[in-house]
Design an enzyme around this catalytic site. Structure first.
Site, PDB file in Angstrom:
ATOM      1  N   LYS A 175      36.938  23.993  41.612  1.00 32.53           N
ATOM      2  CA  LYS A 175      38.392  24.052  41.843  1.00 32.53           C
ATOM      3  C   LYS A 175      38.758  25.344  42.580  1.00 32.53           C
ATOM      4  CE  LYS A 175      39.030  26.007  37.217  1.00 32.53           C
ATOM      5  NZ  LYS A 175      39.392  25.698  35.821  1.00 32.53           N
TER       6      LYS A 175
ATOM      7  N   ARG B 213      47.420  23.990  25.391  1.00 37.45           N
ATOM      8  CA  ARG B 213      47.860  23.935  26.788  1.00 37.45           C
ATOM      9  C   ARG B 213      47.889  22.465  27.203  1.00 37.45           C
ATOM     10  NH1 ARG B 213      44.192  27.060  31.203  1.00 37.45           N
ATOM     11  NH2 ARG B 213      42.878  25.281  30.677  1.00 37.45           N
TER      12      ARG B 213
ATOM     13  N   TYR C 246      50.531  55.394  50.735  1.00 38.02           N
ATOM     14  CA  TYR C 246      51.869  55.090  50.227  1.00 38.02           C
ATOM     15  C   TYR C 246      52.063  55.661  48.827  1.00 38.02           C
ATOM     16  CZ  TYR C 246      52.558  51.540  53.884  1.00 38.02           C
ATOM     17  OH  TYR C 246      52.714  50.882  55.064  1.00 38.02           O
TER      18      TYR C 246
ATOM     19  N   MET D  52      48.365  46.776  52.899  1.00 33.88           N
ATOM     20  CA  MET D  52      48.160  45.361  53.240  1.00 33.88           C
ATOM     21  C   MET D  52      46.844  45.134  53.989  1.00 33.88           C
ATOM     22  SD  MET D  52      50.557  42.678  55.320  1.00 33.88           S
ATOM     23  CE  MET D  52      51.956  42.785  54.230  1.00 33.88           C
TER      24      MET D  52
HETATM   25  C1  LIG Z   1      38.181  25.921  35.161  1.00 36.59           C
HETATM   26  C2  LIG Z   1      37.653  25.114  34.035  1.00 36.59           C
HETATM   27  C3  LIG Z   1      36.341  25.292  33.593  1.00 36.59           C
HETATM   28  C4  LIG Z   1      35.433  26.385  34.115  1.00 36.59           C
HETATM   29  O1  LIG Z   1      35.730  27.588  33.440  1.00 36.59           O
HETATM   30  P1  LIG Z   1      34.850  28.909  33.692  1.00 36.59           P
HETATM   31  O2  LIG Z   1      35.346  29.856  32.682  1.00 36.59           O
HETATM   32  O3  LIG Z   1      35.125  29.343  35.083  1.00 36.59           O
HETATM   33  O4  LIG Z   1      33.435  28.505  33.496  1.00 36.59           O
HETATM   34  C5  LIG Z   1      35.873  24.448  32.614  1.00 36.59           C
HETATM   35  N1  LIG Z   1      36.672  23.481  32.089  1.00 36.59           N
HETATM   36  C6  LIG Z   1      37.936  23.296  32.480  1.00 36.59           C
HETATM   37  C7  LIG Z   1      38.754  22.230  31.852  1.00 36.59           C
HETATM   38  C8  LIG Z   1      38.484  24.104  33.456  1.00 36.59           C
HETATM   39  O5  LIG Z   1      39.750  23.927  33.835  1.00 36.59           O
END
Ligand SMILES: *Cc1c(COP(=O)(O)O)cnc(C)c1O
Length: 361
Positions: A35, A133, A257, A305
């Protein structure tokens, strides 16, 4: 020569890390989580690198799945949060995707659409064991498994949950989540999936049939404490750029800055072509380590930046054109992250498209 802000992605390291994840649970399968553009590493490149061995890929939404299918990725792809709207179901079927379901709206839509499935698929039922969640109440697991299994075209039903604190091995929340999960599926012959990276590395009694490694594929440890498996990870990315200016700054003068770095003695300051416009965190503190020609130097002054400044006083040879490394095999992102009040996940994931990705291995 163009601006040289480059993320070199080590595909061989990512393959090594995937194998390391699977080696923790012989016989289990692993969905490689790609992802958010594979945590900034490039989802298509990473999926292609794992195309011969990943049991499945995990993405956050259908757009990410489409990108992989368009690139010719044929392995199973799992939507980790399922579909957001029922109108995605025809495309899920057409692309042969797998889906999580975590709420009653999705359940209803899935049941209604099921007679129209032309491809068989796996459906993963998510239980809320304490993260609060996403997910169904654990006590519904039995009924949900029965209901989904009765639908047409269902290959496999997997029951899953997600840990809130698996990166903290001494905390009691993970054993409690495991206990609730086990109670929910007791007596059910069903494959299960509980483990993100930290679960894979620290909670072997929760491995089940499907692992879901994300961060560990990219070589960063999710733990603040020592972990023996994490020691074997290989960095998936090296972020580098170049020194574009070097100057002597007199005692009493300040750099950058807000004048947040004041020179107590004469200092040699190097300016590097890397900034928050590349995704390097603006709130990196003075002293955040970088490597200049492989040697450590501290950040000095606020990140802007397009540039940042480092103290080169102890590196008199450093000159314009020299390579500066922000993280990589010799400087773990997990070591840099606390200097920026963050975790390695955000460092790599937040790199912007301005940083050129170069693939190796
Ligand atoms: C992103 C995600 C993972 C992977 O988590 P990591 O901590 O990066 O290994 C596993 N399961 C679900 C449901 C996720 O959303």
């Amino acid at each position: 020569m163009a601006r040289n802000a480059i993320a070199t992605v080590h595909l061989d390291a990512i393959r090594h890390n995937y194998r390391l994840a699977k080696a923790q649970a012989p016989g289990a399968k692993a969905a490689a989580i790609v992802k958010a553009n594979a945590y900034g590493h490039g989802a298509v490149a990473v999926a292609r690198a794992l195309a011969n061995e990943a049991d499945a890929f995990g993405v956050a939404c259908i757009e990410e799945a489409i990108e992989l299918r368009d690139a010719g990725v044929t392995r199973p792809i799992m939507l980790l949060e399922g579909f957001f709207h029922a109108d995605e179901l025809p495309l899920i079927d057409q692309l042969g995707l797998w889906t999580v379901i975590h709420n009653d709206e999705q359940l209803k839509a899935l049941v209604a659409f099921a007679p129209r499935f032309t491809h068989s698929l796996s459906v993963w039922i998510k239980l809320d064991t304490g993260m609060h969640r996403l997910g169904f109440a654990p006590e519904r697991a039995r009924d949900l498994v029965r209901q989904i299994r009765a639908l047409p075209k269902i290959d496999d039903v997997v029951v899953m949950t997600h840990f809130a604190r698996s990166d903290e091995p001494e905390q009691a929340q993970t054993p409690e989540q495991i206990r609730r999960f086990r109670a929910a599926i007791e007596g059910l012959a069903v494959p299960v999936s509980l483990c993100n990276s930290a679960g894979v590395m620290a909670w072997p009694n929760a491995h089940g049939q499907w692992l879901r490694p994300g961060m560990m594929l990219y070589g960063a440890t999710p733990f603040m404490s020592h972990n023996a498996v994490a020691d074997e990870l290989q960095a998936g990315m090296t972020l580098t750029s170049e020194l574009i200016a070097v100057r002597d700054v007199a005692a009493g003068e300040a750099v950058g800055y807000g004048a947040t770095f004041r020179c107590e003695a004469p200092r040699r300051i190097g300016t590097v072509a890397m900034g928050y416009g590349d995704g390097y965190p603006r709130h990196a503190k003075n002293g955040t380590p970088v490597l200049v020609n492989g040697q450590r130097a501290p950040l000095a002054g606020r990140v802007s930046m397009d540039m940042l400044t480092v103290d080169l006083t102890h590196l008199p040879q450093a000159k314009v054109g020299d390579t500066v490394t922000f993280w990589g095999p010799d400087l773990p992102a997990a070591e840099v992250a606390p200097w920026c009040d963050t975790i390695p996940y955000t460092l790599v994931t937040c790199l912007t498209p301005r940083v050129k990705r170069v693939y190796q291995g």
